[in-house]
Design an enzyme around this catalytic site. Structure first.
Site, PDB file in Angstrom:
ATOM      1  N   CYS A   1       0.872  -1.177   0.000  1.00 57.31           N
ATOM      2  CA  CYS A   1       0.000   0.000   0.000  1.00 57.31           C
ATOM      3  C   CYS A   1       0.903   1.220   0.000  1.00 57.31           C
ATOM      4  CB  CYS A   1      -0.902   0.001   1.235  1.00 57.31           C
ATOM      5  SG  CYS A   1      -1.925   1.476   1.405  1.00 57.31           S
TER       6      CYS A   1
ATOM      7  N   GLU B   1      -3.965   1.015  -5.915  1.00 60.74           N
ATOM      8  CA  GLU B   1      -3.011  -0.034  -6.267  1.00 60.74           C
ATOM      9  C   GLU B   1      -2.872  -0.061  -7.768  1.00 60.74           C
ATOM     10  OE1 GLU B   1      -0.236  -1.454  -5.604  1.00 60.74           O
ATOM     11  OE2 GLU B   1      -1.147  -2.176  -3.718  1.00 60.74           O
TER      12      GLU B   1
END
Length: 237
Positions: free
Chosen positions: A2, A109
């Site tokens: 992340c 992402e």
């Protein structure tokens, strides 16, 4: 992993959601492109008194352990693999004593296909906060005077685990998501079974991941200088 996320609500808006007792000073404003080294509101349970006090504090993303010579080390410690925490000196003590919850609106992402990276925004369908497990540390800047309010740096890292299902098709790692019950257990500074709490959160995370939605967003999110609500709007793939 992340590496970018969104906090669309101001820190003070999270007080009721997470039953916070004390709000810290200078909580950061909402951000649609949070990057490592940014200031973020995190939740932690402090045990300075007889009973834990739940605090909402501004912290820098990127863990800086107390033994670090300078805070630069935090730039590469913004994520920590949940399955390796006990093997890493940087994270081992924090796992035992300094656990945090990072409330977000969602995260970005990048999916790679044929050498092309496409950003996706991953988020709860109903707009509720997406809670991520984290660790925090306090670092003392010895170059500053004892009465300097900036002599202590609060920093944090976000835990990750392997991805499965739809999220696994986007990236092989995902944040360690927490529901409300696991968040309370994770924050509890009096627990003596941290490994069990961590394992339970790891096991429960895929079910939470299955409730999330995702869509392709503009590649403008790749530039940290871009920060507006338009970043989370869907675009054609």
């Amino acid at each position: 992993m992340c590496g970018r996320f969104v906090v669309a609500s101001a820190g003070s808006d999270l007080v009721g959601v997470l039953r916070v007792d004390v709000e810290g000073d200078d909580l950061p404003e909402p951000s649609y492109n949070v990057a490592p080294t940014s200031q973020v509101a995190i939740v932690l349970d402090s045990l300075k008194e007889e009973l834990p006090t739940r605090r909402l504090e501004s912290a820098r993303w990127g863990l800086v352990p107390g033994w670090a010579k300078d805070p630069k080390i935090g730039a590469r410690a913004f994520n920590a693999r949940s399955e390796e925490l006990e093997d890493k000196p940087m994270f081992r003590t924090a796992l035992e004593k300094r656990r945090a919850v990072v409330p977000t609106s969602g995260y970005y992402e990048w999916k790679t296909e044929d050498g092309v990276k496409t950003p996706h925004y991953i988020h709860p369908v109903d707009g509720s906060p997406l809670l991520m497990a984290g660790l925090y540390e306090w670092w003392r800047d010895k170059s500053k005077a004892d009465d300097d309010p900036d002599r202590w740096l609060l920093s944090f890292t976000i835990l990750t685990r392997d991805s499965i299902g739809r999220l696994g098709s986007i990236h092989d790692r995902m944040p360690l998501f927490l529901d409300a019950d696991h968040a309370d257990a994770w924050l509890d500074p009096t627990t003596d079974n941290v490994r069990d709490v961590l394992d339970a959160a790891i096991d429960a995370a895929p079910a939470l991941a299955d409730t999330l939605d995702d869509h392709v967003v503009s590649k403008a999110v790749g530039n940290v200088r871009n920060n507006s609500p338009e970043l989370i709007e869907p675009v054609d793939d």
